[in-house]
Write a protein that holds these residues in place. Structure first.
Motif, PDB file in Angstrom:
ATOM      1  N   THR A  16       3.013  -6.977  -2.014  1.00 42.96           N
ATOM      2  CA  THR A  16       2.458  -8.036  -1.178  1.00 42.96           C
ATOM      3  C   THR A  16       1.006  -7.718  -0.836  1.00 42.96           C
ATOM      4  O   THR A  16       0.609  -6.556  -0.813  1.00 42.96           O
ATOM      5  CB  THR A  16       3.246  -8.202   0.137  1.00 42.96           C
ATOM      6  OG1 THR A  16       3.027  -7.050   0.973  1.00 42.96           O
ATOM      7  CG2 THR A  16       4.738  -8.353  -0.132  1.00 42.96           C
ATOM      8  N   TRP A  35       2.504 -12.604  -2.919  1.00 46.79           N
ATOM      9  CA  TRP A  35       3.540 -11.620  -3.206  1.00 46.79           C
ATOM     10  C   TRP A  35       4.069 -11.807  -4.620  1.00 46.79           C
ATOM     11  O   TRP A  35       4.109 -12.907  -5.156  1.00 46.79           O
ATOM     12  CB  TRP A  35       4.665 -11.671  -2.185  1.00 46.79           C
ATOM     13  CG  TRP A  35       5.384 -12.981  -2.057  1.00 46.79           C
ATOM     14  CD1 TRP A  35       6.548 -13.348  -2.663  1.00 46.79           C
ATOM     15  CD2 TRP A  35       4.984 -14.092  -1.245  1.00 46.79           C
ATOM     16  NE1 TRP A  35       6.909 -14.616  -2.287  1.00 46.79           N
ATOM     17  CE2 TRP A  35       5.971 -15.099  -1.405  1.00 46.79           C
ATOM     18  CE3 TRP A  35       3.907 -14.330  -0.387  1.00 46.79           C
ATOM     19  CZ2 TRP A  35       5.889 -16.325  -0.761  1.00 46.79           C
ATOM     20  CZ3 TRP A  35       3.831 -15.556   0.253  1.00 46.79           C
ATOM     21  CH2 TRP A  35       4.818 -16.532   0.062  1.00 46.79           C
ATOM     22  N   GLN A  65       8.752  -9.293   6.143  1.00 47.85           N
ATOM     23  CA  GLN A  65       7.450  -9.159   6.792  1.00 47.85           C
ATOM     24  C   GLN A  65       7.612  -9.451   8.281  1.00 47.85           C
ATOM     25  O   GLN A  65       8.158 -10.490   8.677  1.00 47.85           O
ATOM     26  CB  GLN A  65       6.450 -10.135   6.179  1.00 47.85           C
ATOM     27  CG  GLN A  65       6.089  -9.827   4.747  1.00 47.85           C
ATOM     28  CD  GLN A  65       5.242  -8.572   4.626  1.00 47.85           C
ATOM     29  OE1 GLN A  65       4.099  -8.533   5.076  1.00 47.85           O
ATOM     30  NE2 GLN A  65       5.787  -7.545   4.022  1.00 47.85           N
ATOM     31  N   LEU A 117       7.219  -9.910  -6.454  1.00 46.56           N
ATOM     32  CA  LEU A 117       8.283  -8.923  -6.290  1.00 46.56           C
ATOM     33  C   LEU A 117       9.253  -8.978  -7.454  1.00 46.56           C
ATOM     34  O   LEU A 117       9.511 -10.048  -8.013  1.00 46.56           O
ATOM     35  CB  LEU A 117       9.033  -9.194  -4.978  1.00 46.56           C
ATOM     36  CG  LEU A 117       8.165  -9.158  -3.719  1.00 46.56           C
ATOM     37  CD1 LEU A 117       8.941  -9.683  -2.525  1.00 46.56           C
ATOM     38  CD2 LEU A 117       7.655  -7.754  -3.456  1.00 46.56           C
TER      39      LEU A 117
END
Length: 255
Positions: A15, A36, A46, A38
């Motif tokens: 991120t 972000w 977060q 991932l």
């Protein structure tokens, strides 16, 4: 790069968060862009203790106005995407909604007219999302009222003056009666002047414990103006959802 005390777990792998000012100081504190990317099956939580103000948050499909929270906001991120946010000054709130600010505390509503196509092109290309936001909001630069500017000043003082620990002290600094300040702050952000002060103290505490986990809790409580360590711990846990000791242990484990 602007530093922020609001983000409780910055630097999470996969991120990124960037904040920049855009010069419309009566309207906007800064524009922030979060991205972000991932791996499949992985999610990231977060945690943010928000500044006491509204945010406009725009993604690829929609823009929404988010009211401030008096506790930690937790968002789960997965996959690959982005959002562009605008941290508004309190004086800008009436320009974005006719809903009473208290009714939007911790909630959200749609924003019409946001330049979603231009923001998408800027984020996904090689553009500047902050410049897009500035072009969108610049026509409103002179629309903030005197009352809005007073609340802007009160919020700035509450955040920057560590010697201010009571709402009446803040009212004295901006030159109005405590009841007047209470009415104006509630009318722009749906919160109390006392929360402006407490938010600053707890954001500062979380940042200190994250960056220097060996900080003594009794000394930190005294520095922030709490009656004692027990009072500090109760308020910290009530707002952040964990004790100061838990924050220190997490910082040590991550370090």
């Amino acid at each position: 790069m602007i530093e922020s005390r609001g983000h409780i777990n910055p630097g999470t792998p996969g991120t990124s968060l960037r904040r920049v000012p855009i010069g419309l100081d009566d309207l906007v504190r800064w524009v922030w862009t979060a991205r972000w990317d991932l791996p499949p099956g992985r999610t990231v939580r977060q945690r943010v203790l928000q500044y006491p103000a509204f945010n406009v948050v725009a993604g690829p499909r929609a823009a929404t106005l988010h009211g401030p929270r008096t506790g930690v906001d937790v968002r789960e991120l997965a996959g690959r995407s982005w959002v562009v946010g605008v941290l508004l000054r309190p004086g800008a709130t009436p320009l974005f909604t006719t809903t009473a600010p208290a009714a939007l505390r911790g909630g959200e509503e749609p924003v019409t007219g946001a330049p979603l196509a231009e923001l998408t092109a800027a984020v996904e290309g090689d553009g500047d999302p902050a410049a897009v936001v500035r072009a969108w909001l610049e026509p409103w630069a002179d629309a903030v009222t005197d009352a809005g500017r007073l609340v802007n000043r009160a919020c700035a003082l509450a955040e920057s003056r560590s010697d201010v620990v009571r709402a009446d002290q803040l009212a004295d600094l901006v030159g109005v009666a405590p009841r007047t300040l209470e009415r104006l702050v509630r009318g722009h952000i749906g919160l109390t002047p006392l929360w402006l002060i407490e938010c600053r103290r707890l954001q500062h505490a979380a940042a200190v414990l994250r960056t220097d986990p060996d900080t003594g809790l009794a000394g930190l409580a005294a520095e922030l103006g709490y009656a004692d360590q027990a009072h500090f711990t109760r308020r910290y846990r009530a707002v952040l959802g964990e004790t100061p000791g838990a924050t220190r242990r997490a910082a040590r484990a991550a370090g």
